[in-house]
Design a protein around this motif. Sequence first.
Motif, PDB file in Angstrom:
ATOM      1  N   ILE A   1      96.708   5.318   1.149  1.00  0.00           N
ATOM      2  CA  ILE A   1      96.771   6.017  -0.147  1.00  0.00           C
ATOM      3  C   ILE A   1      95.356   6.276  -0.650  1.00  0.00           C
ATOM      4  CG2 ILE A   1      97.426   5.801  -2.577  1.00  0.00           C
ATOM      5  CD1 ILE A   1      99.883   4.194  -1.600  1.00  0.00           C
ATOM      6  N   ARG A   2      94.515   5.264  -0.614  1.00  0.00           N
ATOM      7  CA  ARG A   2      93.131   5.428  -1.075  1.00  0.00           C
ATOM      8  C   ARG A   2      92.382   6.460  -0.244  1.00  0.00           C
ATOM      9  NH1 ARG A   2      91.743  -0.899  -2.216  1.00  0.00           N
ATOM     10  NH2 ARG A   2      92.630  -0.935  -4.309  1.00  0.00           N
TER      11      ARG A   2
ATOM     12  N   MET B   1      76.175  -3.623  -4.494  1.00  0.00           N
ATOM     13  CA  MET B   1      77.546  -3.343  -4.889  1.00  0.00           C
ATOM     14  C   MET B   1      77.829  -1.852  -4.671  1.00  0.00           C
ATOM     15  SD  MET B   1      79.123  -3.616  -8.682  1.00  0.00           S
ATOM     16  CE  MET B   1      80.323  -4.875  -8.818  1.00  0.00           C
ATOM     17  N   ASP B   2      78.906  -1.562  -4.016  1.00  0.00           N
ATOM     18  CA  ASP B   2      79.282  -0.177  -3.763  1.00  0.00           C
ATOM     19  C   ASP B   2      80.015   0.404  -4.966  1.00  0.00           C
ATOM     20  OD1 ASP B   2      78.274  -0.141  -1.187  1.00  0.00           O
ATOM     21  OD2 ASP B   2      80.126  -0.937  -0.345  1.00  0.00           O
ATOM     22  N   LYS B   3      79.679   1.609  -5.286  1.00  0.00           N
ATOM     23  CA  LYS B   3      80.361   2.296  -6.378  1.00  0.00           C
ATOM     24  C   LYS B   3      81.482   3.142  -5.777  1.00  0.00           C
ATOM     25  CE  LYS B   3      79.599   5.452 -10.180  1.00  0.00           C
ATOM     26  NZ  LYS B   3      78.645   6.310 -10.862  1.00  0.00           N
ATOM     27  N   THR B   4      82.705   2.935  -6.238  1.00  0.00           N
ATOM     28  CA  THR B   4      83.820   3.715  -5.720  1.00  0.00           C
ATOM     29  C   THR B   4      84.130   4.867  -6.659  1.00  0.00           C
ATOM     30  OG1 THR B   4      85.438   2.286  -6.817  1.00  0.00           O
ATOM     31  CG2 THR B   4      84.864   1.742  -4.562  1.00  0.00           C
ATOM     32  N   THR B   5      84.592   5.938  -6.096  1.00  0.00           N
ATOM     33  CA  THR B   5      85.004   7.075  -6.903  1.00  0.00           C
ATOM     34  C   THR B   5      86.488   6.947  -7.198  1.00  0.00           C
ATOM     35  OG1 THR B   5      85.418   8.363  -4.927  1.00  0.00           O
ATOM     36  CG2 THR B   5      83.266   8.604  -5.940  1.00  0.00           C
ATOM     37  N   THR B   6      86.903   7.485  -8.308  1.00  0.00           N
ATOM     38  CA  THR B   6      88.298   7.424  -8.716  1.00  0.00           C
ATOM     39  C   THR B   6      88.840   8.843  -8.806  1.00  0.00           C
ATOM     40  OG1 THR B   6      87.755   5.475 -10.026  1.00  0.00           O
ATOM     41  CG2 THR B   6      89.858   6.512 -10.475  1.00  0.00           C
ATOM     42  N   PRO B   7      90.019   9.102  -8.227  1.00  0.00           N
ATOM     43  CA  PRO B   7      90.598  10.439  -8.343  1.00  0.00           C
ATOM     44  C   PRO B   7      91.044  10.708  -9.777  1.00  0.00           C
ATOM     45  CG  PRO B   7      92.142   8.949  -7.274  1.00  0.00           C
ATOM     46  CD  PRO B   7      90.856   8.191  -7.452  1.00  0.00           C
ATOM     47  N   THR B   8      91.133  11.967 -10.119  1.00  0.00           N
ATOM     48  CA  THR B   8      91.596  12.335 -11.459  1.00  0.00           C
ATOM     49  C   THR B   8      93.092  12.079 -11.579  1.00  0.00           C
ATOM     50  OG1 THR B   8      92.099  14.601 -10.851  1.00  0.00           O
ATOM     51  CG2 THR B   8      89.847  14.153 -11.612  1.00  0.00           C
ATOM     52  N   LYS B   9      93.567  12.033 -12.787  1.00  0.00           N
ATOM     53  CA  LYS B   9      94.999  11.842 -13.013  1.00  0.00           C
ATOM     54  C   LYS B   9      95.808  12.976 -12.384  1.00  0.00           C
ATOM     55  CE  LYS B   9      94.550   9.282 -17.306  1.00  0.00           C
ATOM     56  NZ  LYS B   9      94.820   9.248 -18.740  1.00  0.00           N
ATOM     57  N   GLU B  10      95.261  14.175 -12.451  1.00  0.00           N
ATOM     58  CA  GLU B  10      95.953  15.329 -11.866  1.00  0.00           C
ATOM     59  C   GLU B  10      96.065  15.195 -10.351  1.00  0.00           C
ATOM     60  OE1 GLU B  10      93.372  15.648 -14.029  1.00  0.00           O
ATOM     61  OE2 GLU B  10      94.518  16.249 -15.788  1.00  0.00           O
ATOM     62  N   GLN B  11      94.996  14.721  -9.710  1.00  0.00           N
ATOM     63  CA  GLN B  11      95.038  14.524  -8.265  1.00  0.00           C
ATOM     64  C   GLN B  11      96.095  13.483  -7.883  1.00  0.00           C
ATOM     65  OE1 GLN B  11      90.832  13.565  -7.884  1.00  0.00           O
ATOM     66  NE2 GLN B  11      90.577  15.322  -6.516  1.00  0.00           N
ATOM     67  N   VAL B  12      96.157  12.413  -8.652  1.00  0.00           N
ATOM     68  CA  VAL B  12      97.144  11.362  -8.383  1.00  0.00           C
ATOM     69  C   VAL B  12      98.553  11.904  -8.595  1.00  0.00           C
ATOM     70  CG1 VAL B  12      98.001   9.098  -9.093  1.00  0.00           C
ATOM     71  CG2 VAL B  12      95.535   9.505  -8.932  1.00  0.00           C
ATOM     72  N   ARG B  13      98.766  12.639  -9.667  1.00  0.00           N
ATOM     73  CA  ARG B  13     100.096  13.205  -9.940  1.00  0.00           C
ATOM     74  C   ARG B  13     100.524  14.174  -8.844  1.00  0.00           C
ATOM     75  NH1 ARG B  13      98.372  14.078 -15.932  1.00  0.00           N
ATOM     76  NH2 ARG B  13      98.988  12.078 -16.823  1.00  0.00           N
TER      77      ARG B  13
ATOM     78  N   TRP C   1      99.493  14.182  -5.767  1.00  0.00           N
ATOM     79  CA  TRP C   1      99.743  13.400  -4.558  1.00  0.00           C
ATOM     80  C   TRP C   1     101.121  12.741  -4.625  1.00  0.00           C
ATOM     81  CZ3 TRP C   1     100.755   8.325  -3.329  1.00  0.00           C
ATOM     82  CH2 TRP C   1     100.633   7.988  -1.990  1.00  0.00           C
ATOM     83  N   ILE C   2     101.463  12.168  -5.781  1.00  0.00           N
ATOM     84  CA  ILE C   2     102.764  11.521  -5.953  1.00  0.00           C
ATOM     85  C   ILE C   2     103.888  12.530  -5.792  1.00  0.00           C
ATOM     86  CG2 ILE C   2     104.275  10.392  -7.644  1.00  0.00           C
ATOM     87  CD1 ILE C   2     101.764   8.934  -8.675  1.00  0.00           C
ATOM     88  N   GLU C   3     103.745  13.714  -6.391  1.00  0.00           N
ATOM     89  CA  GLU C   3     104.765  14.752  -6.258  1.00  0.00           C
ATOM     90  C   GLU C   3     104.943  15.162  -4.802  1.00  0.00           C
ATOM     91  OE1 GLU C   3     104.132  18.106  -8.812  1.00  0.00           O
ATOM     92  OE2 GLU C   3     103.932  16.834 -10.582  1.00  0.00           O
ATOM     93  N   HIS C   4     103.834  15.321  -4.089  1.00  0.00           N
ATOM     94  CA  HIS C   4     103.892  15.702  -2.680  1.00  0.00           C
ATOM     95  C   HIS C   4     104.592  14.610  -1.863  1.00  0.00           C
ATOM     96  CE1 HIS C   4     102.677  17.360   1.163  1.00  0.00           C
ATOM     97  NE2 HIS C   4     102.187  16.166   1.485  1.00  0.00           N
TER      98      HIS C   4
END
Length: 48
Positions: free
Chosen positions: A32-33, A1-13, A15-18
């Motif tokens: 997006i991923r 099973m591959d372990k995926t990394t998750t971006p931080t909330k700040e990174q997502v925010r 990215w959304i703003e950009h």
Amino acid sequence: MDKTTTPTKEQVRDWIEHRHADHRPLPDLKQIRRELGWDLHKQLKQIR
């Protein structure tokens, strides 16, 4: 099973703003991923 990394909330925010400032429709989920580094762990494992 591959372990995926998750971006931080700040990174997502940031990215959304950009993306919102671009006034373009959102890209597909795979793009997006990729931009957020969500599948980075899978890609690194495949390279090795």
